[in-house]
Write a protein that holds these residues in place. Structure first.
Motif, PDB file in Angstrom:
ATOM      1  N   ILE A 191       0.833  -1.209   0.000  1.00 50.29           N
ATOM      2  CA  ILE A 191       0.000   0.000   0.000  1.00 50.29           C
ATOM      3  C   ILE A 191       0.868   1.259   0.000  1.00 50.29           C
ATOM      4  O   ILE A 191       0.682   2.166  -0.808  1.00 50.29           O
ATOM      5  CB  ILE A 191      -0.932   0.021   1.234  1.00 50.29           C
ATOM      6  N   HIS A 192       1.830   1.318   0.900  1.00 52.72           N
ATOM      7  CA  HIS A 192       2.662   2.518   1.026  1.00 52.72           C
ATOM      8  C   HIS A 192       3.567   2.703  -0.189  1.00 52.72           C
ATOM      9  O   HIS A 192       3.848   3.828  -0.597  1.00 52.72           O
ATOM     10  CB  HIS A 192       3.506   2.430   2.298  1.00 52.72           C
ATOM     11  N   GLY A 193       3.991   1.610  -0.790  1.00 51.57           N
ATOM     12  CA  GLY A 193       4.895   1.676  -1.930  1.00 51.57           C
ATOM     13  C   GLY A 193       4.271   2.236  -3.193  1.00 51.57           C
ATOM     14  O   GLY A 193       4.972   2.593  -4.131  1.00 51.57           O
ATOM     15  N   LEU A 194       2.944   2.329  -3.247  1.00 49.71           N
ATOM     16  CA  LEU A 194       2.289   2.859  -4.448  1.00 49.71           C
ATOM     17  C   LEU A 194       2.612   4.327  -4.667  1.00 49.71           C
ATOM     18  O   LEU A 194       2.897   4.750  -5.782  1.00 49.71           O
ATOM     19  CB  LEU A 194       0.770   2.663  -4.357  1.00 49.71           C
TER      20      LEU A 194
ATOM     21  N   LYS B 243      -0.321   9.463   8.151  1.00 48.92           N
ATOM     22  CA  LYS B 243      -1.770   9.402   8.357  1.00 48.92           C
ATOM     23  C   LYS B 243      -2.518   8.829   7.155  1.00 48.92           C
ATOM     24  O   LYS B 243      -3.391   7.985   7.324  1.00 48.92           O
ATOM     25  CB  LYS B 243      -2.311  10.776   8.750  1.00 48.92           C
ATOM     26  N   PRO B 244      -2.209   9.264   5.927  1.00 50.53           N
ATOM     27  CA  PRO B 244      -2.902   8.646   4.791  1.00 50.53           C
ATOM     28  C   PRO B 244      -2.618   7.141   4.676  1.00 50.53           C
ATOM     29  O   PRO B 244      -3.510   6.367   4.351  1.00 50.53           O
ATOM     30  CB  PRO B 244      -2.363   9.399   3.577  1.00 50.53           C
ATOM     31  N   SER B 245      -1.390   6.726   4.980  1.00 53.01           N
ATOM     32  CA  SER B 245      -1.071   5.292   4.943  1.00 53.01           C
ATOM     33  C   SER B 245      -1.883   4.548   5.986  1.00 53.01           C
ATOM     34  O   SER B 245      -2.414   3.461   5.717  1.00 53.01           O
ATOM     35  CB  SER B 245       0.413   5.063   5.203  1.00 53.01           C
TER      36      SER B 245
ATOM     37  N   LEU C 212      -5.487   4.296   4.688  1.00 52.84           N
ATOM     38  CA  LEU C 212      -5.606   3.358   3.570  1.00 52.84           C
ATOM     39  C   LEU C 212      -5.525   1.909   4.043  1.00 52.84           C
ATOM     40  O   LEU C 212      -6.310   1.065   3.606  1.00 52.84           O
ATOM     41  CB  LEU C 212      -4.499   3.621   2.543  1.00 52.84           C
ATOM     42  N   ILE C 213      -4.587   1.621   4.917  1.00 51.24           N
ATOM     43  CA  ILE C 213      -4.399   0.243   5.368  1.00 51.24           C
ATOM     44  C   ILE C 213      -5.513  -0.161   6.325  1.00 51.24           C
ATOM     45  O   ILE C 213      -6.074  -1.255   6.218  1.00 51.24           O
ATOM     46  CB  ILE C 213      -3.000   0.066   5.993  1.00 51.24           C
ATOM     47  N   ALA C 214      -5.889   0.726   7.249  1.00 53.18           N
ATOM     48  CA  ALA C 214      -6.936   0.401   8.218  1.00 53.18           C
ATOM     49  C   ALA C 214      -8.304   0.229   7.553  1.00 53.18           C
ATOM     50  O   ALA C 214      -9.182  -0.424   8.113  1.00 53.18           O
ATOM     51  CB  ALA C 214      -7.006   1.483   9.291  1.00 53.18           C
ATOM     52  N   ALA C 215      -8.482   0.793   6.368  1.00 53.44           N
ATOM     53  CA  ALA C 215      -9.759   0.638   5.664  1.00 53.44           C
ATOM     54  C   ALA C 215      -9.945  -0.782   5.147  1.00 53.44           C
ATOM     55  O   ALA C 215     -11.070  -1.203   4.899  1.00 53.44           O
ATOM     56  CB  ALA C 215      -9.836   1.621   4.503  1.00 53.44           C
TER      57      ALA C 215
ATOM     58  N   ASP D  64       2.423   0.245  14.206  1.00 50.89           N
ATOM     59  CA  ASP D  64       3.313  -0.381  13.228  1.00 50.89           C
ATOM     60  C   ASP D  64       3.479   0.506  11.995  1.00 50.89           C
ATOM     61  O   ASP D  64       4.598   0.727  11.521  1.00 50.89           O
ATOM     62  CB  ASP D  64       2.773  -1.751  12.799  1.00 50.89           C
ATOM     63  N   ILE D  65       2.374   1.029  11.493  1.00 47.26           N
ATOM     64  CA  ILE D  65       2.436   1.870  10.292  1.00 47.26           C
ATOM     65  C   ILE D  65       3.223   3.144  10.586  1.00 47.26           C
ATOM     66  O   ILE D  65       4.049   3.569   9.774  1.00 47.26           O
ATOM     67  CB  ILE D  65       1.020   2.181   9.772  1.00 47.26           C
ATOM     68  N   ARG D  66       3.001   3.738  11.755  1.00 45.16           N
ATOM     69  CA  ARG D  66       3.756   4.941  12.124  1.00 45.16           C
ATOM     70  C   ARG D  66       5.255   4.650  12.114  1.00 45.16           C
ATOM     71  O   ARG D  66       6.051   5.394  11.545  1.00 45.16           O
ATOM     72  CB  ARG D  66       3.324   5.442  13.504  1.00 45.16           C
TER      73      ARG D  66
END
Length: 173
Positions: free
Chosen positions: A46-49, A55-57, A60-63, A73-75
């Motif tokens: 997701i983040h690599g796109l 926050k946007p990552s 996107l992932i939590a959705a 973890d994402i932070r």
């Protein structure tokens, strides 16, 4: 708790399923948790796109995915990604000093020329040749169907040179 059997999809695209809890038919609405071995892969995908930031990552992932400690973890992962761009970031932009341009001594000695367009076609015309005298700010505009060198030169000579004579300087971007 839910009593309907089957699976459901939330507005966030999470797959929720009713799972039987005991013999009475009571069920819980559950979702699949991403195993620990897949979490980094999910983040990288997701983040690599577009490297959207923390926050946007997270949104996107939590959705679409769930696991314990997802936001932390994402932070942490985003912070490791953002170390290298900060080194390349320009924090101070150098501004070039303003340059003084001399005003021409005679009217119509220096002309700024530009092509504007394309516009929606109107009677075959899609561009404008604009001409502005630097001293007087006198403007002329000529509609053009084509922006070839020959057509622009013909329009400039037929309009500006015919009215005011040939300028000493001609500026264009």
């Amino acid at each position: 708790m839910a009593s309907d059997q089957g699976s459901r999809t939330t507005s966030m695209s999470l797959q929720l399923a009713d799972v039987s809890f005991d013999v009475t038919g009571t069920s819980l609405l559950c979702h699949a948790v991403v195993p620990e071995s897949w979490r980094q892969r999910v983040f990288d995908a997701i983040h690599g796109l577009s490297h959207p930031g923390r926050k946007p990552s997270q949104r996107l992932i939590a959705a679409r995915f769930v696991w314990h400690g997802l936001w932390k973890d994402i932070r942490d992962w985003v912070n490791t990604y953002t170390i290298w761009p900060k080194r390349a970031k320009v924090y101070r932009h150098v501004k070039a000093p303003l340059e003084m341009f001399e005003v021409p001594e005679k009217w119509f000695d220096h002309v700024n020329v530009d092509l504007v367009g394309p516009f929606p076609p109107s009677r075959g015309v899609t561009y404008l040749l604009t001409m502005v005298d630097r001293t007087t700010r006198w403007r002329e505009a000529v509609p053009l169907a084509s922006t070839t060198t020959a057509d622009v030169a013909r329009a400039f000579i037929g309009t500006w040179v015919t009215l005011f004579g040939a300028p000493l300087d001609l500026s264009s971007d």
